[in-house]
Design a protein around this motif. Structure first.
Motif: not given
Length: 300
Positions: A89-103, A158-164, A247-250
């Motif tokens: 779970s702790r590693v997943m914190s990185l996914s917020v920035f990754m998703t926002v930046l990718l978007w 997760l980042s790609a999946m969130s955008i998709a 990214g906000y949903v993530v």
């Protein structure tokens, strides 16, 4: 605000999802097979009551989403079994920035609108940083390089999946039609992905495959997964449809450890979580919700 409510529902079911394989330690691909094919078969009859999807782009989105789900599911299940739910779970914190930046990379025209108002953009970045830092501090479990290396493909997925998911949620005017296609097509592809990977890595014969996937204990876990995964997907799709940035949903999904803490407390299970950092994370999450839903000009 509806995307916030659905995002928090998504986070609650994600808490159950993360804990599934921490103690059971089943093969991650086998659980992915159950989740993928199980949901797809249950909702297959509904596919006959929705219009036929004729867009090649939408079919690509659904297949791509299934592939990302397969990668994310298997990595999450294996990591939870091998490293524990805490470090995973702790590693997943990185996914917020990754998703926002990718978007922002794929919607530059909307990012430009934020860029023009530096006060809003800087405030948004500071809130996201504070949220991610508090999340990292909240989960006290040690994170090794092995966890980060193993979970990195899942973070990208997760980042790609969130955008998709956001694109799938918007591929038609009727949200129910979109959800049905997601629940049937994308999950079927994820089940297929996990089946191929299971056979590739385990190389079982037919009897061994049947015994591994349809054993009594894994059936119980599989049914448990299916029972709340459909609700998770529905809440996620609705939240992504309405939120300005996936990214906000993530970020809302990362409230899962808070739900885990209360579930463990209810079941009298010790949980290595910092309450002080947890409240700090919630504070930044509230600031994010106020900034995005308020009349401050945040369109992305």
């Amino acid at each position: 605000m509806l995307w916030v409510i659905n995002g928090l529902i998504y986070g609650f079911f994600m808490a159950l999802y993360t804990l599934v394989n921490q103690q059971r330690k089943f093969n991650g691909y086998a659980l992915g097979i159950w989740r993928g094919f199980g949901i797809s078969l249950i909702f297959l009859p509904f596919l006959f009551f929705v219009p036929v999807q004729t867009s090649a782009y939408n079919w690509f989105l659904l297949i791509f989403q299934g592939w990302m789900i397969g990668i994310y599911d298997s990595h999450l299940f294996f990591a939870s079994a091998n490293f524990g739910a805490g470090p995973t779970s702790r590693v997943m914190s990185l996914s917020v920035f990754m998703t926002v930046l990718l978007w922002w990379l794929i919607t530059p025209e909307r990012f430009v609108l934020l860029w023009k108002d530096g006060n809003i953009l800087i405030t948004l970045i500071l809130i996201l940083f504070g949220f991610s830092f508090s999340y990292w501090r909240m989960i006290k479990s040690e994170v090794s390089k092995a966890v980060v290396a193993y979970m990195f493909p899942a973070l990208l997925a997760l980042s790609a999946m969130s955008i998709a998911t956001k694109e799938i949620a918007l591929m038609g005017q009727n949200i129910w039609f979109n959800i049905v296609y997601y629940l049937v097509v994308a999950t079927f592809v994820s089940g297929l992905y996990n089946t191929v990977l299971y056979i590739k890595h385990e190389k079982p014969g037919f009897k061994a495959f049947f015994a591994a996937v349809f054993g009594r204990e894994i059936i119980k876990t599989g049914v448990y997964l299916i029972s709340f995964s459909a609700a998770l997907i529905t809440a996620k799709t609705m939240a992504m449809r309405l939120a300005p940035n996936p990214g906000y949903v993530v970020a809302l999904v990362l409230t899962a450890p808070v739900f885990v803490f209360f579930l463990n407390k209810y079941n009298k299970i010790a949980d290595n979580v910092s309450l002080r950092s947890g409240f700090a994370m919630i504070f930044f999450l509230v600031l994010l919700i106020v900034l995005v839903t308020g009349n401050y000009g945040v369109v992305d």
